[in-house]
Design a protein around this motif. Sequence first.
Motif, mmCIF file in Angstrom:
data_model
loop_
_atom_site.group_PDB
_atom_site.id
_atom_site.type_symbol
_atom_site.label_atom_id
_atom_site.label_comp_id
_atom_site.label_asym_id
_atom_site.label_seq_id
_atom_site.Cartn_x
_atom_site.Cartn_y
_atom_site.Cartn_z
ATOM 1 N N THR A 170 -14.929 2.758 -0.477
ATOM 2 C CA THR A 170 -14.381 3.885 -1.233
ATOM 3 C C THR A 170 -15.497 4.756 -1.801
ATOM 4 O O THR A 170 -15.410 5.995 -1.781
ATOM 5 C CB THR A 170 -13.475 3.372 -2.362
ATOM 6 N N TYR A 221 0.829 -1.206 0.000
ATOM 7 C CA TYR A 221 0.000 0.000 0.000
ATOM 8 C C TYR A 221 0.864 1.258 0.000
ATOM 9 O O TYR A 221 0.637 2.191 -0.771
ATOM 10 C CB TYR A 221 -0.935 0.013 1.211
ATOM 11 N N GLY A 261 -13.709 -3.191 -0.098
ATOM 12 C CA GLY A 261 -12.857 -2.042 -0.395
ATOM 13 C C GLY A 261 -13.511 -1.057 -1.338
ATOM 14 O O GLY A 261 -13.446 0.163 -1.127
ATOM 15 N N ALA A 301 -7.139 -2.379 1.082
ATOM 16 C CA ALA A 301 -7.671 -2.386 -0.280
ATOM 17 C C ALA A 301 -8.491 -1.128 -0.521
ATOM 18 O O ALA A 301 -8.403 -0.497 -1.586
ATOM 19 C CB ALA A 301 -8.524 -3.637 -0.512
ATOM 20 N N ALA A 302 -9.293 -0.740 0.473
ATOM 21 C CA ALA A 302 -10.107 0.474 0.368
ATOM 22 C C ALA A 302 -9.236 1.712 0.285
ATOM 23 O O ALA A 302 -9.449 2.591 -0.555
ATOM 24 C CB ALA A 302 -11.062 0.570 1.560
ATOM 25 N N ALA A 330 -7.637 -1.906 -5.839
ATOM 26 C CA ALA A 330 -8.252 -2.715 -4.780
ATOM 27 C C ALA A 330 -8.167 -4.199 -5.114
ATOM 28 O O ALA A 330 -7.911 -5.031 -4.236
ATOM 29 C CB ALA A 330 -9.706 -2.294 -4.586
ATOM 30 N N SER A 382 -6.090 -6.979 -2.950
ATOM 31 C CA SER A 382 -6.856 -8.128 -2.468
ATOM 32 C C SER A 382 -6.212 -9.437 -2.914
ATOM 33 O O SER A 382 -6.133 -10.399 -2.139
ATOM 34 C CB SER A 382 -8.297 -8.050 -2.969
ATOM 35 N N THR A 400 -11.708 3.250 6.072
ATOM 36 C CA THR A 400 -11.044 1.978 6.328
ATOM 37 C C THR A 400 -11.788 1.150 7.374
ATOM 38 O O THR A 400 -11.840 -0.082 7.270
ATOM 39 C CB THR A 400 -9.595 2.215 6.781
ATOM 40 N N ALA A 436 -7.445 1.940 -3.027
ATOM 41 C CA ALA A 436 -8.392 2.327 -4.067
ATOM 42 C C ALA A 436 -8.660 3.823 -4.023
ATOM 43 O O ALA A 436 -8.695 4.499 -5.057
ATOM 44 C CB ALA A 436 -9.697 1.552 -3.908
ATOM 45 N N TRP A 496 -12.209 -7.458 -1.949
ATOM 46 C CA TRP A 496 -12.259 -6.456 -3.027
ATOM 47 C C TRP A 496 -13.560 -5.658 -2.964
ATOM 48 O O TRP A 496 -13.545 -4.432 -3.046
ATOM 49 C CB TRP A 496 -12.132 -7.157 -4.372
#
Length: 252
Positions: A207, A62, A203, A126-127, A174, A178, A234, A130, A200
């Motif tokens: 978002t 990330y 996330g 992931a969020a 994302a 994932s 998050t 993204a 996924w």
Amino acid sequence: MWQAWLLSRWGIALWLNFALVFLGLLSPQKALTRAGVIHAGLLGLLVWGGLGERGYGVVAAYFLIGTAVTKLGIRRKQAQGIAEKRGGARGPENVWGSALTGAVCAVGYALFSHPLWWLGYSASFAAKLADTVSSEVGKAYGRKTFLITTFQAVPAGTEGAISLEGSLAGVAAAAGLSVLAWGIGGEWVGANLLWLVICWLAGILATLAESWIGVVLQPRFAWMTNEVVNGLQTTLAALLAVGMGSLVGIGR
């Protein structure tokens, strides 16, 4: 006794992150402020101590991808006044706004050892990835930017605005994170492809909610800074992932 502790997960977390903080403070790196380096070291301590090298791998991915995308179209973004402050260098508020939820999940796993903590942890990053990728790609390359609530055209960089280019990049980011978390998850994941879909999807949904919060709620409350919104995003991603994972029996 102390030699054995130094080789334990928490012992490795302590000396590894101490070394990284030391190197970060001495190096000419520009990804983190000096205070940001120290706080990132504390985050790394909690992540490695709770989840080991797998957790560290996710947060490192990330950080590296998020730092790289802030440099995309940097001259254009600077000319328009929409580039990240401090040239993209992250301070303590950025570290914890992005990763406090992940740190809680890491400590939660250390205390309770349930696989759903890994799912929540992974979905939170992931969020956030993204969000970061969609925002930076949208500001650099988005041809049309509009509010998620009304689809009204607005200038790039407007809080809560989205673009097609940025949104597609965010969806891909994302998915990539994932896949990474699923691939290294081992016994926490098994061969369950549904785990990957849930991570996924949580996330992406979080978002979209973050963009809505930026338009509808953030202007109403002075305390709702970008970092607070990031924390809400998050947290929502982790809760959605854990909720969906519980419903389908992940970790049983």
